[in-house]
Design a protein around this motif. Structure first.
Motif, PDB file in Angstrom:
ATOM      1  N   ASP A   1      92.194  32.918  95.789  1.00 16.00           N
ATOM      2  CA  ASP A   1      90.955  33.727  95.951  1.00 16.00           C
ATOM      3  C   ASP A   1      90.822  34.890  96.716  1.00 16.00           C
ATOM      4  N   ARG A   2      89.642  35.519  95.972  1.00 11.99           N
ATOM      5  CA  ARG A   2      89.712  37.021  97.024  1.00 11.99           C
ATOM      6  C   ARG A   2      88.112  36.810  96.891  1.00 11.99           C
ATOM      7  N   PRO A   3      87.861  36.642  98.951  1.00 11.09           N
ATOM      8  CA  PRO A   3      86.540  36.437  99.225  1.00 11.09           C
ATOM      9  C   PRO A   3      85.724  37.102  99.074  1.00 11.09           C
ATOM     10  N   PHE A   4      86.259  38.335  98.937  1.00 10.27           N
ATOM     11  CA  PHE A   4      85.240  39.786  98.586  1.00 10.27           C
ATOM     12  C   PHE A   4      84.255  39.378  97.787  1.00 10.27           C
ATOM     13  N   LEU A   5      84.368  38.291  96.579  1.00  9.29           N
ATOM     14  CA  LEU A   5      83.383  38.710  95.407  1.00  9.29           C
ATOM     15  C   LEU A   5      82.715  37.328  95.083  1.00  9.29           C
ATOM     16  N   GLY A   6      82.878  36.783  96.227  1.00 11.76           N
ATOM     17  CA  GLY A   6      81.693  36.133  96.643  1.00 11.76           C
ATOM     18  C   GLY A   6      80.978  35.936  97.705  1.00 11.76           C
ATOM     19  N   CYS A   7      80.479  37.046  97.654  1.00 12.85           N
ATOM     20  CA  CYS A   7      79.793  37.844  99.031  1.00 12.85           C
ATOM     21  C   CYS A   7      78.737  38.759  98.665  1.00 12.85           C
ATOM     22  N   PRO A   8      78.121  38.124  98.821  1.00 15.86           N
ATOM     23  CA  PRO A   8      76.623  38.621  98.228  1.00 15.86           C
ATOM     24  C   PRO A   8      76.276  40.035  98.387  1.00 15.86           C
ATOM     25  N   ALA A   9      75.590  40.693  97.767  1.00 22.78           N
ATOM     26  CA  ALA A   9      75.110  42.799  98.093  1.00 22.78           C
ATOM     27  C   ALA A   9      73.463  42.345  98.501  1.00 22.78           C
ATOM     28  N   LEU A  10      73.513  42.663  98.780  1.00 21.37           N
ATOM     29  CA  LEU A  10      71.599  42.997  98.973  1.00 21.37           C
ATOM     30  C   LEU A  10      70.788  42.589  98.129  1.00 21.37           C
TER      31      LEU A  10
END
Length: 440
Positions: free
Chosen positions: A269-278
């Motif tokens: 898992d790479r958490p950044f990929l699930g972080c929404p952008a504005l």
């Protein structure tokens, strides 16, 4: 090595609507299309050096939001390093974008959103948009199909025509499905059936874990078997880092022992990929940033969301103590917090610290009850470097919607697309994928 006989497709049982003519045509110097008594065309590319045929590779998921598009991008990237010309087709799409037709310059057409991303990202200039996205299912399409306004034969014709064009122009073709293997069944074109029409081998993608992932894989594998589709292998995605070795070892054993199918990729898992952008939040809430538009593709960790209910003094302390990239949420009636947010940003600019200010503010309030005052709105207009968004929901609804939201890769968010490909590609066994999808 797999031979044609080892991937026999029981067309008579699975797809009685398919044509039965017996023809063999050379589409180009390296592609052959076959119609035989067993079913429809198979578009296999021939390697002139080895004399071996490369079957299309169809990437499908076990359910929604498991990272199918990300795996497809990584597969395309890895395969492109091994072939001169790669083809791509999204046989059945749902969400679409408008692009300019290459066949008819000046004409605007609709294609699946992933097609635009792939074509531009990998510079597939040898392919036409129309061929890469033959069937779209917008709102109302399924009703028209059930009512008989859309014929299965016309869908099949469009699909085969597109596949023929893409295969003839490419050394290998990658296909991306839509959701799990049964999606599209109501219009006669689920992923397993489409893969069988194309003569493609399936690469199944599931989320990390053992029991639940295996159960989902079994449901999809059975449907592939129903349509005579060879499953080349499995990619397990979003694996918890601490359980990576365990998952890879035991999932590999389970797949080979029970099905004889290899684990071709295991991605931590790479958490950044699930972080929404504005920009994702703009789509989610159907709004636009009031200011700070230049930071639309700045990503925020859902775990760092901070709903502000304190007084202004404590909020300003929080702004200086919390991680600099924090998404704050407040109610539209809290003028003091909104002005305080702007003031802290201006203070940083005055002190030459504006590069350290990466916070964003989400202002919530139902329009019928509450509205942002005209004075505050005027102050926010044109404020650079401090992203502020107004959404017409309660603070509770906003946090829930963000927590449940799964951001998707898109053509504009080049940073996340690049990070995703770079992260996934090293964990996929491309040599074994190609070995299992070629035949004499």
């Amino acid at each position: 090595m797999l031979s044609p006989s080892s991937i026999h497709r029981p067309w008579r049982k699975a797809a009685s609507c398919f044509p039965r003519s017996t023809t063999k045509r050379v589409l180009s110097s390296n592609v052959v299309a076959v119609n035989d008594d067993e079913g429809p065309k198979r578009f296999w590319s021939k390697n002139p050096e080895t004399g071996r045929y490369q079957r299309p590779i169809f990437v499908a998921a076990t359910r929604q939001h498991v990272g199918k598009t990300t795996v497809s991008l990584a597969v395309l990237s890895g395969i492109q390093k091994r072939f001169d010309k790669i083809g791509f087709i999204k046989p059945v799409g749902q969400q679409h974008v408008r692009v300019e037709s290459l066949k008819s310059p000046g004409k605007e057409i609709r294609v699946d959103k992933d097609v635009e991303l792939v074509k531009e990202r990998f510079h597939l200039d040898h392919l036409d948009y129309e061929d890469m996205s033959p069937i779209l299912i917008p709102r109302g399409y399924t009703k028209d199909y059930v009512d008989g306004k859309i014929a299965f034969e016309s869908q099949l014709s469009d699909l085969e025509s597109s596949m023929e064009s893409v295969a003839a122009a490419s050394d290998i073709t990658i296909c991306e499905g839509t959701g799990h293997c049964a999606v599209g069944s109501i219009v006669g074109l689920n992923n397993a059936k489409v893969a069988s029409i194309m003569g493609a081998d399936m690469l199944l993608v599931a989320n990390g874990g053992l029991g639940s992932a295996y159960d989902e894989l079994e449901l999809n594998r059975v449907l592939c078997e129903r349509y005579g589709v060879n499953v080349a292998g499995v990619v397990i995605n979003k694996v918890i880092v601490e359980k990576y070795d365990q998952t890879r070892e035991y999932m590999s054993k389970a797949l080979m022992n029970n099905w004889g199918i290899p684990l071709l990729g295991c991605v931590p898992d790479r958490p950044f990929l699930g972080c929404p952008a504005l920009a994702d939040l703009e789509r989610l809430f159907k709004t636009t940033l009031l200011c700070g538009e230049e930071h639309r593709f700045r990503h925020y960790n859902v775990g760092d969301i901070n709903v502000v209910t304190t007084n202004l003094t404590r909020f300003l302390e929080n702004l200086r103590e919390k991680p600099k990239r924090t998404l704050y949420i407040c109610h539209v009636t809290r003028d003091d917090l909104i002005v305080g947010f702007m003031g802290e940003h201006q203070r940083r600019i005055a002190n030459g610290e504006d590069h350290e200010f990466e916070a964003a503010l989400l202002i919530c309030g139902r329009k019928k009850k509450y509205q942002l005052s005209a004075e505050i709105s005027d102050l926010l207009q044109g404020l650079e470097g401090a992203p502020v968004m107004v959404v017409e929901t309660s603070t509770h609804e906003a946090t829930s919607m963000i927590a449940q939201y799964t951001p998707k890769l898109n053509i504009d968010d080049t940073n996340r697309v690049g990070v995703a490909i770079d992260h996934y590609e090293p964990y996929i066994d491309f040599d074994e994928i190609l070995r299992r999808t070629q035949t004499d």
